[in-house]
Write an enzyme that holds these catalytic residues in place. Sequence first.
Site, PDB file in Angstrom:
ATOM      1  N   GLU A 435       0.807  -1.223   0.000  1.00 54.24           N
ATOM      2  CA  GLU A 435       0.000   0.000   0.000  1.00 54.24           C
ATOM      3  C   GLU A 435       0.839   1.272   0.000  1.00 54.24           C
ATOM      4  OE1 GLU A 435      -2.920  -0.486  -0.733  1.00 54.24           O
ATOM      5  OE2 GLU A 435      -2.878  -2.628  -0.331  1.00 54.24           O
ATOM      6  N   GLY A 436       1.918   1.247  -0.737  1.00 57.63           N
ATOM      7  CA  GLY A 436       2.799   2.413  -0.835  1.00 57.63           C
ATOM      8  C   GLY A 436       4.015   2.229   0.033  1.00 57.63           C
TER       9      GLY A 436
END
Length: 594
Positions: A435-436
Amino acid sequence: MAERFIHMQHLRFLLREVFAEESKNLFSEKDMKSWDLVLNAAYDFAKTALHPLFSEMDRETPHLENGTVRVHPAIGPLLRQMGKDGWISAGLPQKQGGEGLPSMLLHACTAIFASANYSASVYSALSMGAARLIATYGCEALKDFYLPPLLAGRWQGTMALTEAEAGSSLGDLSCEAIPAGEGVYRIRGRKVFISAADHDGVENVVHLMLARIDGAPPGVKGISLFVVPKFRPELGGLRDNDITVTQIFHKMGYRGAPIAELSMGEKNDCLGYLIGMENRGLSAMFQMMNGARLEVGMGAAAIATAAYQAALEYTKSRKQGRRMGASSISEPVAIIEHADVKRMLLDQRAIAEGAMALVLQCGLYEDALHTLTGEAARERHLLLDLLTPVAKSYAAEQGIFSVSQSIQCFGGYGYCEDFPVEQHFRDMRIHAIHEGTTGIQAMDLLGRKVMMEKGLPLRLLAKEIRTTLQKAEQDEALAPMAKNLEQALHTLEKTTGILGLWALEAGAEAFLADATLYLEAFGLVTVGWQWLKQAIFARKNSGTARGAAASFYEGKTNVCRYYFAYHLPKHAALCHRLMTKEALTLSIQTEHFS
């Protein structure tokens, strides 16, 4: 004795004591009294259904067979049971078939499930996120068709964002969506690293997929969001939707859940259904992405917690060595009696329990958005935006160190499959990427979040922290720590101002060159704030507590003391480096690496 993967007293302490005053402004006393029932149910399910599969799912990994991903046979029954028991629908309003549970309580349940078996917990979390996104942005036809089987655990939900050539740079994605009439599009392209992208535990897989409509503007302004099922509706039934799993990735950890590469539209027969507005897909997807970032943060805190519990049990039972100065013929002592082992255990608690509290704080701000209105709601939204990358990254990065300390407590045994910390370490490592990456979160924090509305989010956070400091200053034992945190907060504010001016002087690239250091410094302050909050309540209640309860509260206060003595001082060095205003990493050229 069964292995303990989470300490429920810690979660209850946070929910019923540390956050109780803030919760009373959002929830009724009747609602809050029911929270223990939910936590007990979550723990019972995790203990009996998830935790027994912890090692088994790691060793019996998903595999691709005749175009279908085969997963552990327990996954299908687990998902359907979680659907039947209401865990997948728990966060949705009752009018949409959910339980309407508050976000803070849902994050606590995530901690329980993920500490028991992280891989198993991800399947339902993805379906919950997909269902909530469809419930928010989907038309009635999409809601009616997709929500019931997703919430029942019969269908799997996913996030399909990443492409091989684009990676985290979503503005460069090339997956195409060609209009086919009435909100239907033909999808063509490839996606990589999609969790639970296909498996035989469910009847269908529903991808929430980003793609670019033919003729859309370049960059992030031209991205749209689509529901792209593995099997699409047709003539009252389902038919193949031209999605092929081209490979599954063989991972270091988190092995119980498949991550796959997908190819869509090889036969020009993959249909997607627009959700939300054209070219506004990324803003809609951020609902699921930001929720997933907090889930990743809580997942990391949960794994660190499970590893700590394993290390604690081992160090209490393992006898080796003697106290300094003791006779060589005296009985060996449990290794927890050695100062250096205590240090490692304190490191683990300081990180895991501090990170868990920070994610719950974010959950409280999420809940405020559904209860408060006007300026109060706006302020909570800014605080949530500001702290999301911090909560995700602190738990992920420091969790790696925490589980490494767990392994060290076991010595050579910790490096072997005989004990669970070896798997915890492998499972943990993905969280700094999921997620990043940490670098992406850092640039988001420094480049966007703290600079929004002329620095208002940071001023709001500073106000929240200083409210806690005022309470801590009234306790003679906590006042010195409050003073140290005030100094660290002041230094962070000063550093932020200097970096903001440097952005004008040197440009964005120099300004963001050391954003990851800024993120780390920010995390140290915010987790220090969470520990001081915990110490305030621990000190308040320790005087009247007896036995194990008194030890629990005294332990909380001592971990807070440790955090301020061993962790917070790192903040000053990070800020000193940041205020030096020397983009050393930019001045070193590519050819200097050999």
